[in-house]
Every structure is written in C-alpha cells, then in structure tokens.
Design an enzyme around this catalytic site. Structure first.
Site, PDB file in Angstrom:
ATOM      1  CG  ASN A   1      -1.551   1.267   1.564  1.00 13.75           C
ATOM      2  OD1 ASN A   1      -1.346   1.807   2.651  1.00 13.75           O
ATOM      3  ND2 ASN A   1      -2.326   1.814   0.663  1.00 13.75           N
TER       4      ASN A   1
ATOM      5  CG  ASP B   1     -11.074   5.042  -0.074  1.00 13.12           C
ATOM      6  OD1 ASP B   1     -11.318   5.650   0.986  1.00 13.12           O
ATOM      7  OD2 ASP B   1     -11.551   5.382  -1.173  1.00 13.12           O
ATOM      8  CD  GLU B   2      -4.632   0.536  -2.061  1.00 14.18           C
ATOM      9  OE1 GLU B   2      -3.551   0.583  -1.443  1.00 14.18           O
ATOM     10  OE2 GLU B   2      -4.703   0.518  -3.304  1.00 14.18           O
ATOM     11  CG  LEU B   3      -4.450   3.030   6.401  1.00 12.89           C
ATOM     12  CD1 LEU B   3      -3.329   2.008   6.531  1.00 12.89           C
ATOM     13  CD2 LEU B   3      -3.937   4.425   6.754  1.00 12.89           C
TER      14      LEU B   3
ATOM     15  CB  ILE C   1      -5.055  -2.276   5.564  1.00 13.55           C
ATOM     16  CG1 ILE C   1      -4.631  -2.581   4.113  1.00 13.55           C
ATOM     17  CG2 ILE C   1      -3.993  -2.767   6.528  1.00 13.55           C
ATOM     18  CD1 ILE C   1      -3.446  -1.771   3.640  1.00 13.55           C
TER      19      ILE C   1
END
Length: 1148
Positions: free
Chosen positions: A14, A80-82, A85
C-alpha cells in the site's frame, strides 16, 4: 502476469505510486522477488480492472506493507486501502507493517506537518471519507514500524523490510492470521505469543506453506494446459516440493510421471527425454501421452534443449494438462512457462528445528550449555537452505562445544563436502567469464553497488553487465536495492574455490596469513614459481607486525599479466589512527602491472606511485591518508578511471597527473591540507559528478572558467583561504561553501537552476548576497549561520517556491520584511501580500534568527506563513516584542532574549482543525512582562483545548499526549490552578462526575529552581508521575510530559533563576473508562502527582521543584469541573477575564 481472483498473497503493498513507484518501490519489488516473497502490487492488474479489486487483494493477503510518504494522504485510494487494511487487522485476518518514508510516525498518526496538509489542504477539507481515514491513520501502530531515519540509507531499509516480512511470515499459522500474531518492532524483530507446535518430521519442515503457495500457481480445475517453473538455488528443496505436489495431485491423472535427474541423464536432451517420456515407444499423435491429460514433473532441468521435445509437441498435449519444471537457472525456462514459483528459504523457526533434528537427533541436549546460542549462529549462516542445515547438523552431531566453536570460526571459509558437490554442479556449467565474475564477487565485492561491480568486471562495452545479470538468473547472486548480495554458502564456496590455484584467471588472495607469507622478503627463493594471481585483499587489522616489502617482490611473485585488484586496508580502523601503514616499502616499489583496475592502499608510504605504474586499465584509485605528493610523475592516459580517493593525503600538492582523467565521476580530496591549486585541465572532466575539497585549507579558488557540466555536488567546507568562487555547472544540486573566505557570490549563481542546498555557514567575510538569489527556483535550504558581516538580504521579488529552511543565526540582518515577503506597490503604498500562497518564501518551514543583535521585532505579516513550523530566536538580546505568529507553529524558542518584554495578543493564530502539539520556550527572558506571560498562558490554554476538541471529536490521540508546553521566568503557580502544593508532590481530591460535561484534558504546572544550571546533553524535561489511587484501569498510573528543552548540536545553554513550566495534556482513556464502566456512578477520585526534572539519562539532582499545580480543562471554557461553585466562579472571573477578552481574535 495479471492477478487472478483465486490467488493468495503474502504481502500487499500500500503506497503512493506517483512518489515512490519509480525508485524505492522498484528496489523493494526486486528485494521481495529475490527473497521469494509473493507480493501484490497494483501493476499486477490489467488496466481495465475496477479499482475495487484492490480490496479483494487485501483480503487475499497475509501482511499489509503500508508505506507512508509525504504525498500519501493526497491519494483517496491509498487512504481507502488503509481503511480496508485496518478492518482486516481488527478482524485478526491481516498483519500490518508500517513504513515511514521521509515522514515521522507522529505526522502520520496525528496528520500534522506536510502529511496533514496533503490530507486537509486547500480544496480537500470536504473530502467525504475523512473520519474513516483519520481513524485508520490513528490506528497505525507507530511504535512498531520501520522508519527510514533509523537507517543509513534506503537499501538498509529495504533489507530490513524484507527481513521483517520473513519474520512475521514465520509465525503466521498455516490456517491464517491469528490475533496474537507477532509484531514488528522499530528494528524489524518479531516476538510471538504462540505456543510451540509439535515437531514435524524433517521432510515437512516449512514444506506445507510452500506447497500451499505452489498450489496457488496451478488450477487443476482449469481446462488450460499449464507449465509452471519451480526455481531455487541448490539445496533449497525444489525436488522435495515437486514430489510432494505430485504425490498430492497425481490421482487426478491417468498419465503421470516424474522424470528425475534430468541434468545428469540428458546431455543434449532430446532422445533421452523422449525415450523416458514415451517408455521407448515410437512417437505418434495417438500415443497415450497425447490422448490423455498428463501430469509431468521434469526435475533439475539445466538447458532448454532438455525440454524441446515437450515444447515442440505442446499442441498435441490434451488441454488441462499440468507440467512442472524444476531448475536452478531462471533463464532456462524464462520463455517456456506460464508462471514461476521461487522456493523461499526456511524461516528462522523452521530452520532451527531442522538443524536441531540432525544435530541432536531430536534429543533435549540442544538446551544444554551454550548449544542453543551456537545453534542459532549456524542457522543464521545457513540462511534457510535445508541442505546446508541438514549437512551442518550431521557434521556437528555428537561433537562437544569446543568443536562447535572451532567449526564456527572456519564456517565462512570451508564448505562441507556434500554442499560443495551440489554447488560445483552448477558452477561447472558457467562460462569462464561467468566463473571469474562469480569468484570476484565472492572473494572481493560482495554487497558492493551493482553498477560499480559491473564496471570493475568489464568496463569496455555495453555488454559489460551481462555476466552479472547471468549470475543473477542462475541464482549465484541476488541484486537487492542496487547492491549485489550472495548467500553465505555460495560465498564460502566461492572464496574456497577462488583462493585455489585451479582457476585459469588466477588465484584470489584474501587470507592474511597466506598473503603475508608470500610478501615477506625473507621468504624469497631463487626457484620460486611466479604465482598467477587475480586479486589481493590484505586486511592489516589481522597483521600484528609490520611487513617490510622488497621493491621487486610483486614482479618476482606475481604474473604481471593477471593482477587486477590490490587492496591493503584495515577493517577495524579505516584510518589506522595509531600506526603507520603496516606494509612498508623501505626501498621503493616496482609495479608494472598492466591489468590493474582497482588499487586501494591505505596510508600508501611513498611520495608517488612507481614510475612503471600503468593506469591504462585503472578504474578505481584509492590512496587515503597516504604520503603522496603527487599521484605519478607525468601525465598518463587514464581512459577508464572513474573513482579517485586521495583524502587526507596531507602532503599532496600536485594533481596534474589526473589531467587526462576525462571520464572521472568522483574525486575526493578532503583533508589535503597542502593542496593549493587544481589543474586547469579539470575543465575536461565532463563526467565528474562529485567533487569533495573539504578542509583543503590552502586552496584559494577553482580553475578559471571551470565548466563541469555533470557536477551535482561540490564541497568546499572549511577551505579557509578560499576567496573567489566561480563555476559553470548547470546540474549542480548541492553547494557547500561553509567556512570559506568568500566575500560575495557571483551573479552567475542564478544559472544553478537545479541547486537545492546552498551552505554558507560561518563565511565570516561574506558581506553581500546577489540580488538574483530569488532566481534559484529549486533551492530548498539556505544556510547563512555565522555570517557575522552579513547585514542585508536581497529583495525577494519572485516566489522561491521550494525554499523550506532559512538559517540566519549569527548574522546582522535586521530588515526582515523583504526577506519573508514580496512587497508590491498599490496606489503608492507598500503593502504585504497576505494570502497563504503569497509571493516570497511562502513555503518556509524553518526560520532561524538566533544570536542576531540587530532585530528588535518581527513583522506582523509573518503570521501568514502557514507552513512555518519552527522559529528560533535564541540569544536575540535586543528583541523587544514578538508579533502574532503563524497557526502551524510547532516550536518557538526565545531562550535568553534578555530584552523581550511583550508578545502579541493573540500570540499565534488558531485554526479549528489544528492538531499539532507545540512548544513555546521563554527561558531566561527575565524582562518578560506580566501581561505577556498571561498571553502566553492564554494562548497555550486555548490551543490545547482546540487540539483536544479535534482529537476527541475523532476519538483519536494517545492517552496523556502532550499538546502544548511553555516555560518562562517566574516563581508562582498561576492562581487559576485549583490544586496547588509546595514541593514536588501534589495530592488532590477531584469532584464527582469530573469526567462529564466537556472534560478534554489536564493542565500541569511546576516551578523549578535552576541556579545557573547548564543543560546536559542539550536535553532537559520536566515530567510528572500521576497515580489515581481508586481508578481500577491501566490509565490509573502514567507518566506525563510538562515541558522542557531538547535540541541537537553542541551548544549548551544555561538556565538562570526560577522558571514556570506549564503543560497541557489530552486524556482520552479516562473518558472512555468512565463512559464504559461508570455511567451511573459517582467516582470520587484522588490524584497523587509527583514532578521531577530529567536530562534524558536520569533525574537532575541540582534542579529543585519548589511548587506545583494541577487543573482539569473543559471545552466549555471553565478550568475546573467544580468551577460551577460560587467560590471558583469568583476565581475564574478574576483570572480568566483576559482570556474571554481575547476571544474576539479567535476564528469561528
């Protein structure tokens, strides 16, 4: 190859692609690939895929590698990925390893600094998902991440990331992530709370996980024919893995076969392979292998010819067939297979279990004595290679500790016979050039930069890197972060083989005993055979006595056509501080070696290199701390010379020998104290990138009209007689003129359009700066510290949009407006631009004006520098007042401003979204007026309350986190502190329901007597230990920061008299506890608080806490929950009136 929906990944990366993809990430990908770690990066998707597929990839991964950089928060998708995650982490399905790349954990966690600006900056305040992003960023475990600033360079960080990933993978259960999985510390180590699993049979150590990974490459339900390569170094377990895979899946096929020992059985390949596959039958398209789905394993393929038969008839093979090919050479199958599985080494736990199984026969003796520690060292050397672990274990089985310790000493230089045999099989297949390259790296150049090694091995053409690339394909070496690495057992094999006489190119001599015996004059015999030697690396740290060398020793002992590399060095002390060179040349030296490419001789004892020295093939010349006066007698052709290091050769006076070094890239002349001029022919060095002249105290100027078109870094630091600076170089990026005698800079400096750093520190004679300074658009850092004669600064007429650091301490500049702001004329009046994007130095982050006796005040427009976070005003003894300061200021240091009386109201602008802790230091400001002190306290209170409000709104922030701290001369605790005490200990009873109705934090105060105390190690902190005796929660006992001083540098400050320290602290955990467990109860709480002064190493004994105070802080504006009583309302009205009056200055 595009990722498929059913794949699983060990690591999901990421990161912010725009900032990192082309550099750091590319190196990280290479390192992960080399380590055989299966990672996912967004480039693995086909361009048409919807971005939401990234969330699926996160769910398919075991570890998330979140790399936070300055532009990370710009990207909606990164954030958004975080969020995704963190959701997976909270479910116990994922592990996160945070990496902080040129940002601090605090900047990420608190969204401050440049990182915060990218998140909240102009046009982004209304981004819809900010609360979720903030929660995700706050949950990043900053204390267990990897921070670039803790490593010497990016390569070390990459290596540590890979190591951390391996360690975390090692403790992840095969059935997924568990919540008690180990964490990664700041140095990349792991700890685990898992209970030890039952010991598996030796064959299965680590194999289950690898089998699972391999199965991800093959889809047995697919109707497509698949060819998959299994690649790895000798002994890594390719054959065992393929056989286990075959055993598990062969029952799905009628035609199934393992073809073993392909390398040994098949010379030219075709006939043997065809006969084996067809069982001796004639080739026919009706043959069974063509009318059935087949499952075939081809083990140990070493050449493409060995699989040609299969490939030529691939179209006859029925769809849905599966073919596995194991090999030690990636290039053999590069164009043949659909996918490749790189077999990873065993992790530390698996490796230790396998080693112990063979070394102790599964007996408990492994825990006796020192065996466990010794075992770990052998395991570390084996690097996860099962064959090495097995053979070392067998070799040591039954031996005592003394034998183990003795073997450990010889381990780097002596292979076991079984390992030697396996490695020799691959080595014998190399070409002669590839063999030479492998042995050179193993013996001399392990961990060196890739481009450097390629150049040394073969500098003569574009194909020079082919041998290195071929070795990487054949897994003899790995390339990680731009450096060439090699497995320990391969290095041992290479050193053992390289030091023998069997090599056509000559022996590589690295054993100090063997070298010294060869060089000592008394060993010369008339009939001694001349040795064919390719390189000599002598570590004099291992030599006890000096070695006198006969002048003819090299030509009598070594073939003149072979020697390429000669290095005489000291591994323990690169400078050999206490002794002269241990290799003595009392009668000179003859050295007519034509092939010499690399000459490194620490403290070379002669005035110059021998007259017969031939630099025709010389690439790298290093003679640091030598006694040379000139390099060689006359100008010689040096067509390949690229690196020269003559640093601290304090007798060097003549560089004319390098006049024809046209292709030189780096020249280090640091500390050459007798060198007073450079050759005018330097203008022909068009490839020179780096020139270091630091400490050349006799040098007064550069050659006239010197044009170095490629030069990026020029260092003239400490050249105390250097007066005239003239240089043409359009690519210059770093210019160090600190400590020189220059009086001004030339106008031509405006041509340095790539200049990022201009260092003029301690230029005592500098009087003027050119008016064109604002033409330097790339300039990021300007250092003018200690320029005592500099009285003015040129007008900034154009925006210096990249300048972030401006150090003016120790100068006599007094007219600041034109420095900080571009002045424009509007209807006959001079006005200041007030936009945050104003002209001038609008991006300035750090401003240092300390020790300036001319400054009386600062311009009020400084408040508009919204990026400024640090102002240093120490020892400005004539400073009378301070105006309103910018809103993002983190540190104001006004120590020893003896004349300072007033500060603005408000002291600094406040921003509603402000979340940046700050410190305001006014130590030794003895003339500071009472109203100024009140204003400082007022601002500190309002800012802390605003920060607390912001943190509490988003339910974020560390418990007991210091928000605002300040200190100034004084001897009384302010009256609004409702709890006070004499001495360093305060006991107080808090009111009922104190945590309700807008409680946001606490205020702490300590009155400290210093008595001319000199701050030790530039570190002084006032802290308190607070205990709530009847709150049964982990927050009932804590340490809290009240205030203090902390700075880098050698300067020590002395604090006089008695000072007031006030700190404001957020306290979220108590709130949470009260909300959860005490909603219906009154909790009378007794607090016991002890204050102390520390210097980073322990308590400071001669600093006494005379008084102390404590108060609760509420968002409503009252200082104390009990202020609702009549008595404290009177106190509030008396002391907080000034606070209410200044609120008209605060933004709504």
């Amino acid at each position: 190859m595009a990722a498929s929906s059913g794949e699983s990944w060990q690591v999901f990366i990421n990161f912010r692609g725009e900032e990192l993809r082309g550099n750091f990430i590319s190196h990280l990908e290479g390192a992960l690939t080399l380590a055989e770690i299966k990672y996912y990066i967004d480039t693995k998707e086909v361009p048409s895929e919807d971005l939401t597929v990234l969330f699926t990839r996160i769910e398919q991964s075991e570890i998330a590698l979140s790399i936070f950089s300055s532009k990370y928060a710009e990207s909606k998708w990164c954030l958004d990925e975080l969020v995704k995650i963190t959701e997976q982490v909270q479910k116990g399905k994922l592990r996160i390893i945070p990496v902080f790349f040129n940002v601090t954990p605090e900047e990420v966690k608190e969204q401050k600094g440049e990182f915060g600006l990218k998140l909240y900056g102009e046009g982004k305040r209304k981004r819809p998902n900010i609360p979720n992003w903030e929660n995700a960023l706050q949950s990043v475990p900053s204390k267990i991440g990897l921070n670039l600033k803790n490593f010497r360079n990016e390569r070390e960080l990459v290596d540590k990331i890979v190591d951390s990933v391996k360690r975390v993978l090692a403790v992840i259960p095969l059935n997924g992530i568990s919540k008690d999985i180990s964490t990664v510390s700041s140095n990349g180590n792991t700890s685990s709370k898992h209970t030890q699993q039952p010991k598996a049979p030796p064959l299965e150590y680590g194999m289950e996980q690898r089998l699972k990974q391999l199965e991800g490459k093959l889809d047995f339900d697919s109707l497509e024919t698949q060819l998959v390569g299994i690649v790895g170094m000798p002994g890594i377990g390719k054959t065992a893995l393929s056989e286990l895979h075959f055993k598990k899946w062969n029952n799905r096929f009628v035609f199934k076969k393992i073809i073993r020992a392909t390398r040994e059985e098949s010379n030219d390949g075709s006939d043997w392979f065809k006969d084996t596959l067809m069982n001796g039958k004639e080739l026919d398209h009706k043959a069974q292998m063509f009318n059935r789905k087949i499952f075939v394993v081809l083990d140990d393929v070493s050449h493409k010819n060995q699989v040609n038969f299969l490939l030529e008839n691939l179209e006859w093979i029925k769809k849905g067939s599966k073919i596995l090919i194991t090999t030690r050479d990636k290039s053999t199958i590069a164009d043949l297979v659909h996918d490749t599985y790189m077999v990873p080494g065993l992790n530390d736990k698996e490796a230790l279990e396998l080693f112990k199984h063979h070394a102790f026969n599964d007996q408990d003796s492994s825990t006796a004595g020192n065996f466990m520690k010794l075992s770990e060292k052998f395991v570390d050397y084996a690097g996860g290679n099962p064959l090495a672990l097995k053979e070392l274990g067998k070799e040591l089985c039954g031996e005592d500790e003394a034998h183990w310790e003795a073997r450990l000493v010889t381990l780097p230089y002596c292979c076991s016979s079984k390992i030697l045999t396996e490695l020799r099989i691959s080595y014998d297949k190399l070409s002669e050039q590839q063999k030479d390259a492998f042995l050179d790296v193993a013996c001399f150049f392990r961990s060196e930069e890739e481009d450097y090694v390629k150049c040394l091995l073969d500098p003569y053409g574009p194909e020079s890197g082919e041998d290195v690339n071929d070795l990487a394909e054949k897994l003899f070496i790995g390339i990680s972060a731009g450096r060439i690495e090699m497995h320990n057992i391969l290095c041992t094999f290479g050193q053992e083989l390289g030091s023998s006489d069997e090599n056509k190119s000559g022996e590589r001599m690295w054993n100090h005993e063997k070298i010294t015996n060869t060089l000592r004059s008394e060993e010369v015999t008339l009939n001694q055979k001349i040795k064919k030697v390719r390189g000599i690396f002598l570590d004099t740290a291992k030599v006890e006595n000096g070695i006198p060398i006969d002048p003819n020793i090299f030509i009598e002992r070594f073939n003149q056509q072979n020697l390429r590399y000669l290095k005489i060095y000291d591994s323990l002390c690169p400078q050999q501080c206490d002794v002269d060179c241990k290799v003595n040349l009392p009668d000179g030296l003859e050295f007519p070696f034509q092939e010499i490419r690399y000459l490194h001789w620490l403290k070379f004892p002669l005035d110059e290199l021998p007259p017969d020295f031939n630099p025709e093939n010389l690439i790298d010349l290093r003679l640091p701390y030598s006694k040379i006066k000139r390099v060689w007698e006359a100008v010689k052709e040096t067509p390949w010379l690229k690196w020269v290091d003559l640093s601290y050769s304090n007798k060097l006076t003549d560089l004319s020998a390098l006049s024809k070094a046209f292709y030189l890239r780096r020249l280090n002349l640091e500390g050459c104290t007798f060198l007073d001029k450079l050759p005018k022919e330097m203008k022909n060095m068009k490839s020179l990138v780096f020139l270091n002249l630091r400490g050349c105290v006799m040098l007064s100027s550069l050659p006239e009209r010197l044009d170095l078109v490629s030069l990026k870094t020029l260092i003239l630091s400490g050249c105390s007689k250097f007066i005239n600076f003239e240089l043409l170089s359009e690519n210059l990026e770093y210019l160090h003129l600190d400590g020189t005698a220059i009086q001004n800079l030339p106008w031509a400096i405006q041509n340095f359009q790539k200049l990022a750093l201009l260092n003029l520190k301690d230029c005592k004679m500098l009087k003027f700066l050119p008016e064109c300074l604002d033409k330097l658009k790339a300039l990021k850092e300007l250092i003018l510290s200690g320029c005592a004669k500099l009285t003015s600064f040129p007008d900034i007429k154009e925006n210096m949009e990249n300048l972030q650091i401006l150090l003016l301490d120790g100068t006599k500049i007094k007219d600041l407006p034109n420095i900080l702001f571009h002045c424009g004329n509007f209807k006959g009046q001079v006005v200041f631009q007030r936009s945050p994007r104003m002209n001038g130095l609008s991006m300035l982050r750090r401003l240092c004006l300390s020790r300036n006796d001319e400054i009386c005040t600062l311009q009020s427009s400084i408040s508009q520098l919204h990026h400024l976070n640090c102002i240093d005003l120490k020892y400005c003894k004539n400073l009378l007042s301070i105006p309103t300061l910018p809103p993002n200021l983190q540190c104001l240091d006004a120590h020893a401003c003896n004349s300072l009386k007033e500060v603005a109201s408000p002291l600094a602008l406040l921003m509603p979204t402000q979340q940046i802790p700050c410190s305001f230091i006014f130590t030794n400001c003895e003339k500071l007026e009472h109203s100024a002190k009140n204003e400082i306290i007022c601002y500190a209170h309002n800012k802390s309350r605003m920060i607390s409000d912001a943190l509490n709104r988003h339910n974020k922030g560390l418990a007991f986190e210091a928000l605002v701290a300040t200190c100034f001369p004084g001897s009384d605790v302010p009256a609004w502190f409702s709890h006070k005490a004499s001495g360093a200990v305060l006991d107080s009873e808090l009111p009922r329901h104190w945590s309700k109705s807008g409680f946001v934090g606490i205020a702490l105060c300590a009155i400290v007597s210093f008595k001319d105390h000199t701050v030790r190690n530039n570190n002084l902190q006032v802290k308190c230990i607070c205990e709530f005796s009847n709150v049964e929660t982990f927050s009932s006992y804590f340490n809290c920061h009240v205030g203090g001083l902390s700075e880098t540098g050698d300067e020590q400050r002395t604090i006089k008299s008695t000072h007031v320290f006030i700190g404001y602290t957020n306290w979220l955990n108590i709130n949470k506890f009260q909300e959860k467990d005490c909603e219906k109860e009154c909790v009378p709480t007794r607090a016991s608080i002890k204050f102390e002064v520390t210097d980073g190493t322990g308590k400071v004994s001669n600093c006494e806490v005379l008084k102390c105070g404590f108060s609760l802080v509420f968002e409503s504006g009252s200082w104390e929950g009990s202020s609702r009583t009549e008595h404290l309302e009177q106190v509030e009205n008396r002391w907080l009136g000034p606070l209410r009056r200044i609120r008209r200055f605060l933004p709504l």
